[in-house]
Design a protein around this motif. Structure first.
Motif, PDB file in Angstrom:
ATOM      1  N   LEU A   1       0.835  -1.212   0.000  1.00 20.04           N
ATOM      2  CA  LEU A   1       0.000   0.000   0.000  1.00 20.04           C
ATOM      3  C   LEU A   1       0.872   1.266   0.000  1.00 20.04           C
ATOM      4  O   LEU A   1       0.533   2.256  -0.638  1.00 20.04           O
TER       5      LEU A   1
ATOM      6  N   VAL B   1      -0.922   4.509  -1.462  1.00 21.18           N
ATOM      7  CA  VAL B   1      -2.224   4.514  -0.776  1.00 21.18           C
ATOM      8  C   VAL B   1      -2.058   5.014   0.657  1.00 21.18           C
ATOM      9  O   VAL B   1      -2.886   5.762   1.169  1.00 21.18           O
TER      10      VAL B   1
ATOM     11  N   ALA C   1       0.631  -6.576  -7.488  1.00 24.12           N
ATOM     12  CA  ALA C   1      -0.456  -5.900  -6.769  1.00 24.12           C
ATOM     13  C   ALA C   1      -0.245  -4.382  -6.689  1.00 24.12           C
ATOM     14  O   ALA C   1      -1.221  -3.625  -6.630  1.00 24.12           O
TER      15      ALA C   1
ATOM     16  N   THR D   1      -1.828  -2.312  -9.540  1.00 24.05           N
ATOM     17  CA  THR D   1      -3.294  -2.501  -9.493  1.00 24.05           C
ATOM     18  C   THR D   1      -3.877  -1.648  -8.358  1.00 24.05           C
ATOM     19  O   THR D   1      -4.912  -0.989  -8.526  1.00 24.05           O
ATOM     20  N   CYS D   2      -3.205  -1.663  -7.194  1.00 21.20           N
ATOM     21  CA  CYS D   2      -3.676  -0.853  -6.059  1.00 21.20           C
ATOM     22  C   CYS D   2      -3.593   0.635  -6.394  1.00 21.20           C
ATOM     23  O   CYS D   2      -4.472   1.421  -6.041  1.00 21.20           O
TER      24      CYS D   2
ATOM     25  N   ARG E   1      -6.427   1.552  -8.666  1.00 22.37           N
ATOM     26  CA  ARG E   1      -7.707   1.496  -7.945  1.00 22.37           C
ATOM     27  C   ARG E   1      -7.867   2.715  -7.037  1.00 22.37           C
ATOM     28  O   ARG E   1      -8.929   3.329  -6.974  1.00 22.37           O
ATOM     29  N   ALA E   2      -6.755   3.073  -6.364  1.00 19.25           N
ATOM     30  CA  ALA E   2      -6.813   4.241  -5.471  1.00 19.25           C
ATOM     31  C   ALA E   2      -7.026   5.519  -6.272  1.00 19.25           C
ATOM     32  O   ALA E   2      -7.784   6.404  -5.882  1.00 19.25           O
TER      33      ALA E   2
ATOM     34  N   LEU F   1     -10.618   5.981  -7.461  1.00 16.30           N
ATOM     35  CA  LEU F   1     -11.580   6.323  -6.410  1.00 16.30           C
ATOM     36  C   LEU F   1     -11.311   7.687  -5.784  1.00 16.30           C
ATOM     37  O   LEU F   1     -12.065   8.156  -4.956  1.00 16.30           O
ATOM     38  N   ARG F   2     -10.156   8.326  -6.181  1.00 14.92           N
ATOM     39  CA  ARG F   2      -9.815   9.635  -5.612  1.00 14.92           C
ATOM     40  C   ARG F   2     -10.766  10.680  -6.188  1.00 14.92           C
ATOM     41  O   ARG F   2     -11.003  10.694  -7.399  1.00 14.92           O
TER      42      ARG F   2
END
Lengths: 70, 254
Positions: free
Chosen positions: B93, B98, B237, B240-241, B244-245, B248-249
């Motif tokens: 993360l 993240v 990962a 991808t994280c 995704r973050a 959604l920001r």
């Protein structure tokens, strides 16, 4: 005894910060033990089952936390 | 008992890398205490904690050898797996942006500001300074003891290489601290945590497997395969994280 509580909290915090994540890992290890003890799976299949599940739990956890509001 | 370094070096390396991260965090606070409230107080607190930690290792290390190896592998391997995967998920993360990276300079500044420049003068004992140095060394050191005991419990004779790995980390961090007299902010902490998280997860999975009665294909070499597996998954990962973050920001107001 305040210091003892602090030490115990720190020690618990070493292994658990996301309860769901930690519980999933413990549950998967239990499932792998059941597969090994009572299932028909060979030892290589049981090893793949253990690692595969742990990998999925890790990926699910980081993806879930990436999408969580901050 | 002679150490079989062919099998022991991964244990020593894992203990070294994991311990160096913890020692850097402890050093940051001990330096802040020393610079603001006097070196005698900081060193006394840190030395007291190291003595207590050494006593814990000497007390509990030999006890582990009295418990059947398979039980130790299951319990300690389980704890190592929880610890390693927790560390690895945070490192992923952090790498993905993240969560924030740990900043030793910021930690040093915060602790120095909290302690101020008070205290009882250079020649008197300062309880606040001694306690602060003792507490941080004790807390970070307990993590090191846990790591040493956990990675050293996987087989006969592995506790010594694990302890040597941690001791090596302590010597390196103290030497750098003495030479630089400032926080070791140049240590790539997240890269280290990422590496250690992968190693501890692999060791944990291996020992848990041994503990539940798995015969790993390839024997001890399965640790290398598990390391490669966790590393591959984690590296995949990260982007991808990050995506995704970012998705959604919330968009900035225009």
């Amino acid at each position: 005894m305040h210091w003892l509580g602090t030490v115990l909290r720190e020690l618990l915090g070493l292994v658990v910060d996301d309860v769901g994540f930690a519980a999933s890992i413990v549950a998967w290890v239990g499932a792998a033990w059941l597969v090994r003890a009572y299932g028909q799976a060979g030892t290589t299949s049981a090893a793949i089952f253990l690692f595969g599940g742990l990998g999925l739990i890790l990926v699910e956890s980081v993806l879930r936390r990436s999408g969580a509001p901050r | 008992m002679a150490i079989d370094w062919v099998h022991a070096w991964p244990t020593a390396l894992a203990a070294f890398l994991a311990s160096i991260v913890e020692f850097v965090e402890a050093l940051t606070i001990v330096l802040a205490v020393g610079a603001t409230r006097g070196w005698r107080n900081a060193l006394a607190g840190a030395a007291g904690a190291l003595a207590v930690l050494l006593a814990i290792v000497l007390l509990f290390g030999p006890l582990l050898t009295r418990i059947p190896l398979r039980d130790v592998q299951l319990v300690v391997g389980g704890l190592l797996l929880l610890f390693g995967m927790r560390w690895l998920s945070k490192a992923i993360l952090r790498s993905a942006g993240v969560i924030a990276l740990h900043d030793e300079d910021e930690a040093y500044g915060k602790q120095a500001a909290a302690l101020g420049t008070g205290g009882g003068g250079r020649l008197r004992w300062d309880a606040v300074a001694v306690t602060t140095a003792f507490k941080i060394t004790m807390l970070e050191g307990l993590e090191v003891v846990f790591i040493v005991v956990a990675v050293g419990a996987g087989g006969a004779g592995l506790l010594v290489p694990a302890s040597l790995g941690a001791l090596g980390a302590l010597i390196v961090v103290v030497a750098l601290g003495v030479a630089l007299h400032r926080p070791l902010s140049m240590v790539p902490e997240n890269t280290l945590k990422f590496t250690v998280g992968v190693l501890l997860s692999a060791f944990g999975a291996f020992w848990v497997g041994e503990g539940i009665g798995l015969d790993w294909p390839g024997g001890d070499w399965a640790v290398a395969a598990l390391t490669a597996g966790f590393l591959g998954l984690s590296v995949l990962a990260v982007p991808t994280c990050r995506r995704r973050a970012a998705a959604l920001r919330p968009l900035p107001n225009l």
